[in-house]
Design an enzyme around this catalytic site. Structure first.
Site, PDB file in Angstrom:
ATOM      1  N   ARG A 148     -78.573  91.926  37.406  1.00 50.64           N
ATOM      2  CA  ARG A 148     -79.533  91.159  36.629  1.00 50.64           C
ATOM      3  C   ARG A 148     -80.904  92.078  36.287  1.00 50.64           C
ATOM      4  O   ARG A 148     -81.144  93.030  37.274  1.00 50.64           O
ATOM      5  CB  ARG A 148     -79.866  89.866  37.399  1.00 50.64           C
ATOM      6  CG  ARG A 148     -78.665  89.119  37.598  1.00 50.64           C
ATOM      7  CD  ARG A 148     -79.103  87.766  38.491  1.00 50.64           C
ATOM      8  NE  ARG A 148     -77.989  86.826  38.770  1.00 50.64           N
ATOM      9  CZ  ARG A 148     -77.195  86.608  39.772  1.00 50.64           C
ATOM     10  NH1 ARG A 148     -77.502  87.846  41.005  1.00 50.64           N
ATOM     11  NH2 ARG A 148     -76.320  85.935  39.999  1.00 50.64           N
ATOM     12  N   LYS A 172     -80.377  85.987  43.228  1.00 52.96           N
ATOM     13  CA  LYS A 172     -80.966  84.547  43.047  1.00 52.96           C
ATOM     14  C   LYS A 172     -81.015  84.161  44.800  1.00 52.96           C
ATOM     15  O   LYS A 172     -79.957  84.165  45.672  1.00 52.96           O
ATOM     16  CB  LYS A 172     -80.005  83.871  42.261  1.00 52.96           C
ATOM     17  CG  LYS A 172     -80.269  84.101  41.090  1.00 52.96           C
ATOM     18  CD  LYS A 172     -79.501  83.267  40.067  1.00 52.96           C
ATOM     19  CE  LYS A 172     -79.634  83.630  38.535  1.00 52.96           C
ATOM     20  NZ  LYS A 172     -78.672  82.655  37.766  1.00 52.96           N
ATOM     21  N   HIS A 244     -78.982  91.643  29.968  1.00 50.86           N
ATOM     22  CA  HIS A 244     -77.879  91.015  30.503  1.00 50.86           C
ATOM     23  C   HIS A 244     -76.475  91.443  29.888  1.00 50.86           C
ATOM     24  O   HIS A 244     -75.442  91.378  30.452  1.00 50.86           O
ATOM     25  CB  HIS A 244     -78.223  89.563  30.425  1.00 50.86           C
ATOM     26  CG  HIS A 244     -77.559  88.763  31.629  1.00 50.86           C
ATOM     27  ND1 HIS A 244     -78.310  88.914  32.710  1.00 50.86           N
ATOM     28  CD2 HIS A 244     -76.639  87.877  31.728  1.00 50.86           C
ATOM     29  CE1 HIS A 244     -77.641  87.810  33.866  1.00 50.86           C
ATOM     30  NE2 HIS A 244     -76.903  87.328  32.988  1.00 50.86           N
ATOM     31  N   ARG A 247     -74.719  93.739  32.151  1.00 50.75           N
ATOM     32  CA  ARG A 247     -73.990  93.270  33.029  1.00 50.75           C
ATOM     33  C   ARG A 247     -72.724  92.321  32.669  1.00 50.75           C
ATOM     34  O   ARG A 247     -71.592  92.533  33.426  1.00 50.75           O
ATOM     35  CB  ARG A 247     -75.035  91.871  33.490  1.00 50.75           C
ATOM     36  CG  ARG A 247     -74.613  90.917  34.640  1.00 50.75           C
ATOM     37  CD  ARG A 247     -75.471  90.187  35.578  1.00 50.75           C
ATOM     38  NE  ARG A 247     -75.407  89.224  36.003  1.00 50.75           N
ATOM     39  CZ  ARG A 247     -75.000  89.297  37.629  1.00 50.75           C
ATOM     40  NH1 ARG A 247     -75.137  90.365  38.087  1.00 50.75           N
ATOM     41  NH2 ARG A 247     -74.654  88.099  38.190  1.00 50.75           N
ATOM     42  N   HIS A 270     -72.087  86.199  42.155  1.00 51.60           N
ATOM     43  CA  HIS A 270     -71.961  84.717  41.701  1.00 51.60           C
ATOM     44  C   HIS A 270     -71.374  83.999  43.032  1.00 51.60           C
ATOM     45  O   HIS A 270     -70.657  84.467  44.049  1.00 51.60           O
ATOM     46  CB  HIS A 270     -70.657  84.656  41.023  1.00 51.60           C
ATOM     47  CG  HIS A 270     -71.054  85.230  39.507  1.00 51.60           C
ATOM     48  ND1 HIS A 270     -70.186  85.773  38.480  1.00 51.60           N
ATOM     49  CD2 HIS A 270     -72.197  85.388  39.022  1.00 51.60           C
ATOM     50  CE1 HIS A 270     -70.704  85.969  37.541  1.00 51.60           C
ATOM     51  NE2 HIS A 270     -72.065  85.972  37.436  1.00 51.60           N
ATOM     52  N   TYR A 279     -65.360  85.543  32.392  1.00 57.37           N
ATOM     53  CA  TYR A 279     -64.759  87.015  31.802  1.00 57.37           C
ATOM     54  C   TYR A 279     -63.326  87.153  31.370  1.00 57.37           C
ATOM     55  O   TYR A 279     -62.696  87.821  30.667  1.00 57.37           O
ATOM     56  CB  TYR A 279     -65.164  88.035  32.863  1.00 57.37           C
ATOM     57  CG  TYR A 279     -66.699  88.168  32.936  1.00 57.37           C
ATOM     58  CD1 TYR A 279     -67.316  88.719  31.772  1.00 57.37           C
ATOM     59  CD2 TYR A 279     -67.277  87.480  33.945  1.00 57.37           C
ATOM     60  CE1 TYR A 279     -68.836  88.617  31.884  1.00 57.37           C
ATOM     61  CE2 TYR A 279     -68.902  87.581  34.015  1.00 57.37           C
ATOM     62  CZ  TYR A 279     -69.483  88.252  33.080  1.00 57.37           C
ATOM     63  OH  TYR A 279     -70.696  88.218  33.068  1.00 57.37           O
TER      64      TYR A 279
END
Length: 299
Positions: A148, A172, A244, A247, A270, A279
């Site tokens: 990110r 995150k 992004h 990514r 994730h 994806y």
């Protein structure tokens, strides 16, 4: 409790107890301030502990005339989180947003660059300029590690474990993970560190940050966007791209080349495999080719 106090307490909770990034906290607080402004403009005197579901529904109806469904869904989610916090702290008995439904937004597939696009963008960097080697290292790291933009900006020299072939990434919620890094990215980061960064007058606050601007300070998100958009214009790339996008391209190209979805999830950071499964939708064409090539009934 007035709105100012409630927002300040909520901001403290998001930062300290939930450990969210400054950008995430600002997004959450923006939603509450928007509700506060609406009440003020409408001469409605309701406070955080007394506002009703009907008043919030009217606010959401007003906002819905101005924004897309995805933005409205995010707003409703932000308000639910705020009032859930007030319930959790025993300041309210109910969550007035609990029964308000979010609009159906569908699942937007992220934009993806081809390998050729990425090569063209990186090759378009002018290495004769002082920042050229830095920009090349940035793009190689974004694409090579699937970071990110916030993770790239926070990357520290002490997070580089090049001998082991990994970097430590803080994602995150301050969650840390180790991500493999390619020899190509290692090469260009080392060139930047040893040939450009070492000559900067570095602000002591950012002495451990890898990527710096010419004033020796941490780069901004806007600067990374600008670098990428200027390169896209330079090669006449007719796609809307951002940091992004690299990514998304990282994950898609790994999947196309046979990588395990669980491994991609770990590298992207994730928390849920469901997020990574998007994806699989991008990669429909590749999956179709696999079936036609390898299934015995297609021979």
């Amino acid at each position: 409790m007035n709105w100012k106090t409630a927002i300040k307490d909520y901001e403290f909770y998001l930062k300290i107890e939930r450990g969210l990034s400054e950008n995430s906290v600002n997004n959450y607080i923006f939603d509450i301030r928007k509700l506060e402004k609406y009440l003020l403009d409408s001469s409605i005197n309701s406070l955080p502990l007394t506002i009703s579901q009907e008043e919030i529904q009217q606010f959401i109806y007003t906002v819905s005339k101005e924004v897309q469904a995805s933005s409205l869904a995010r707003l409703i989610s932000g308000l639910k989180n705020f009032f859930s916090y007030l319930v959790f702290e025993d300041l309210r008995q109910d969550n007035p947003v609990e029964l308000i439904e979010s609009p159906k937004t569908g699942r937007k597939l992220p934009d993806v660059l081809s390998i050729g696009d990425i090569d063209s963008l990186i090759n378009a960097i002018d290495l004769s300029k002082p920042e050229g080697q830095r920009n090349k290292a940035i793009l190689e790291t974004l694409y090579g590690c699937g970071l990110r933009v916030s993770e790239l900006l926070d990357l520290s020299i002490s997070d580089l474990y090049f001998e082991e072939g990994f970097i430590k990434v803080t994602g995150k919620g301050n969650k840390q993970r180790f991500v493999p890094i390619s020899n190509t990215a290692i090469k260009h980061i080392n060139l930047y560190l040893n040939e450009l960064r070492c000559h900067l007058t570095i602000d002591p606050k950012f002495s451990d940050i890898v990527f710096l601007n010419r004033r020796g300070k941490k780069l901004s998100r806007a600067m990374i966007f600008t670098i990428i958009k200027q390169l896209a214009v330079k090669i006449n790339l007719d796609k809307k791209i951002s940091p992004h996008t690299f990514r998304h391209s990282f994950a898609t190209h790994l999947l196309q080349n046979g990588a395990n979805l669980r491994a991609i999830q770990q590298m992207l950071g994730h928390s849920s495999i469901t997020t990574t499964e998007i994806y699989m939708h991008i990669d429909r064409q590749h999956l179709s080719e696999v079936i036609h090539t390898y299934h015995p009934r297609n021979n």
